[in-house]
Design a protein around this motif. Structure first.
Motif, short mmCIF file in Angstrom:
data_model
loop_
_atom_site.label_atom_id
_atom_site.label_comp_id
_atom_site.label_asym_id
_atom_site.label_seq_id
_atom_site.Cartn_x
_atom_site.Cartn_y
_atom_site.Cartn_z
N SER A 1 36.40 40.47 48.12
CA SER A 1 37.36 41.16 49.00
C SER A 1 38.49 41.82 48.21
O SER A 1 39.55 42.11 48.76
CB SER A 1 37.97 40.15 49.98
N ILE A 2 38.27 42.07 46.92
CA ILE A 2 39.37 42.63 46.11
C ILE A 2 39.77 44.03 46.55
O ILE A 2 40.90 44.44 46.35
CB ILE A 2 39.07 42.58 44.60
N PHE A 3 38.86 44.78 47.16
CA PHE A 3 39.20 46.13 47.61
C PHE A 3 40.29 46.12 48.67
O PHE A 3 41.04 47.08 48.79
CB PHE A 3 37.96 46.85 48.14
N GLU A 4 40.36 45.06 49.44
CA GLU A 4 41.39 44.95 50.47
C GLU A 4 42.78 44.79 49.88
O GLU A 4 43.78 44.95 50.58
CB GLU A 4 41.08 43.77 51.38
N MET A 5 42.87 44.51 48.57
CA MET A 5 44.15 44.21 47.95
C MET A 5 44.66 45.33 47.05
O MET A 5 45.77 45.24 46.52
CB MET A 5 44.02 42.92 47.14
N ILE A 6 43.88 46.40 46.90
CA ILE A 6 44.30 47.51 46.05
C ILE A 6 45.47 48.23 46.73
O ILE A 6 45.52 48.38 47.94
CB ILE A 6 43.12 48.46 45.79
N ASP A 7 46.42 48.69 45.92
CA ASP A 7 47.62 49.41 46.38
C ASP A 7 48.55 48.56 47.22
O ASP A 7 49.24 49.06 48.11
CB ASP A 7 47.23 50.70 47.14
N ARG A 8 48.57 47.29 46.95
CA ARG A 8 49.54 46.38 47.57
C ARG A 8 50.48 45.88 46.48
O ARG A 8 50.17 45.96 45.30
CB ARG A 8 48.82 45.22 48.23
N PRO A 9 51.61 45.31 46.84
CA PRO A 9 52.55 44.82 45.83
C PRO A 9 51.91 43.76 44.91
O PRO A 9 51.20 42.87 45.37
CB PRO A 9 53.68 44.21 46.66
N VAL A 10 52.21 43.89 43.64
CA VAL A 10 51.64 43.00 42.62
C VAL A 10 51.94 41.54 42.92
O VAL A 10 51.06 40.68 42.81
CB VAL A 10 52.17 43.36 41.21
N THR A 11 53.15 41.26 43.30
CA THR A 11 53.53 39.86 43.55
C THR A 11 52.73 39.26 44.70
O THR A 11 52.50 38.05 44.73
CB THR A 11 55.04 39.75 43.87
N ALA B 1 44.24 49.45 40.16
CA ALA B 1 45.51 50.14 40.43
C ALA B 1 46.22 49.42 41.57
O ALA B 1 45.62 49.12 42.58
CB ALA B 1 45.24 51.59 40.80
N VAL B 2 47.48 49.10 41.35
CA VAL B 2 48.27 48.44 42.39
C VAL B 2 49.63 49.14 42.47
O VAL B 2 49.96 49.98 41.65
CB VAL B 2 48.46 46.93 42.08
N SER B 3 50.40 48.79 43.46
CA SER B 3 51.73 49.41 43.60
C SER B 3 52.82 48.42 43.26
O SER B 3 52.61 47.26 43.10
CB SER B 3 51.92 49.94 45.00
N ILE C 1 53.93 50.59 33.61
CA ILE C 1 53.93 52.04 33.36
C ILE C 1 52.77 52.71 34.07
O ILE C 1 52.93 53.73 34.73
CB ILE C 1 53.89 52.34 31.84
N SER C 2 51.59 52.11 33.98
CA SER C 2 50.40 52.72 34.60
C SER C 2 50.06 52.10 35.96
O SER C 2 49.11 52.52 36.60
CB SER C 2 49.19 52.58 33.67
N SER C 3 50.82 51.10 36.38
CA SER C 3 50.56 50.36 37.62
C SER C 3 49.14 49.80 37.65
O SER C 3 48.46 49.84 38.66
CB SER C 3 50.82 51.24 38.86
N GLN C 4 48.71 49.30 36.50
CA GLN C 4 47.39 48.69 36.37
C GLN C 4 47.55 47.18 36.25
O GLN C 4 48.36 46.70 35.46
CB GLN C 4 46.66 49.21 35.12
N LEU C 5 46.77 46.48 37.02
CA LEU C 5 46.73 45.03 36.95
C LEU C 5 45.38 44.66 36.35
O LEU C 5 44.34 45.01 36.90
CB LEU C 5 46.89 44.43 38.35
N THR C 6 45.39 44.04 35.18
CA THR C 6 44.16 43.71 34.47
C THR C 6 43.93 42.21 34.52
O THR C 6 44.83 41.42 34.24
CB THR C 6 44.22 44.17 32.99
N PHE C 7 42.73 41.85 34.91
CA PHE C 7 42.31 40.45 34.98
C PHE C 7 41.25 40.19 33.93
O PHE C 7 40.36 41.01 33.74
CB PHE C 7 41.74 40.13 36.37
N THR C 8 41.34 39.06 33.26
CA THR C 8 40.33 38.68 32.28
C THR C 8 39.78 37.32 32.68
O THR C 8 40.52 36.33 32.75
CB THR C 8 40.92 38.61 30.86
N LEU C 9 38.49 37.31 32.98
CA LEU C 9 37.79 36.08 33.33
C LEU C 9 37.25 35.49 32.03
O LEU C 9 36.57 36.18 31.27
CB LEU C 9 36.64 36.38 34.29
N SER C 10 37.58 34.24 31.76
CA SER C 10 37.05 33.53 30.60
C SER C 10 36.07 32.49 31.10
O SER C 10 36.32 31.83 32.11
CB SER C 10 38.17 32.85 29.82
N VAL D 1 49.47 40.33 45.61
CA VAL D 1 48.02 40.30 45.41
C VAL D 1 47.56 39.57 44.16
O VAL D 1 46.42 39.13 44.10
CB VAL D 1 47.41 41.72 45.41
N ARG D 2 48.40 39.44 43.17
CA ARG D 2 47.96 38.83 41.91
C ARG D 2 47.29 37.47 42.11
O ARG D 2 46.16 37.27 41.68
CB ARG D 2 49.13 38.74 40.95
#
Length: 123
Positions: free
Chosen positions: A52-62, A121-123, A95-104, A64-65
């Motif tokens: 369901s991650i598409f439902e969280m794109i362009d929402r505030p970082v705090t 991309a998030v806002s 700067i780029s409004s990119q939220l990067t996740f790394t799964l280990s 959706v993270r």
């Protein structure tokens, strides 16, 4: 590489072009990509497949993270049995409004470490 050259049990046709074959870790990464970028309900006979991650794109970082971290763990944990997830980290580039996740994770059959990164991309 020819199909007859594939010795691994873990493989599939790749997405990079004609003749591309994803083997072992590349196969797992492609499966994770398919899990995370498929909306739940899009696969007719598997309505719970995907995320369901598409439902969280362009929402505030705090907001959706933590939800995206949870969704990655739940979706990949449910649909990719070849790895054991050890954690998911996140980094926000303001700067780029990119939220990067790394799964280990650890590949269960070989005990090798595995990582998969995803940027949104998030806002």
């Amino acid at each position: 590489m020819e199909l007859t050259d594939v010795k691994s049990q873990n493989w599939q046709l790749g997405i990079k072009g004609f003749g591309d074959i994803a083997i072992d870790a590349d196969d797992i990464a492609l499966c994770i990509h398919n899990i995370l970028f498929t909306r739940k309900g899009d696969v007719p006979l598997m309505p719970r497949f995907g995320s369901s991650i598409f439902e969280m794109i362009d929402r505030p970082v705090t907001e959706v993270r933590p939800k995206i971290v949870s969704e990655i763990i739940d979706a990949v944990g449910a649909w990719e049995p070849r790895i054991a997830i050890t954690g998911v980290s996140s980094f926000f580039n303001s700067i780029s409004s990119q939220l990067t996740f790394t799964l280990s994770a650890t590949v269960i059959s070989s005990s090798l470490p595995f990582q998969y990164s995803l940027s949104l991309a998030v806002s």
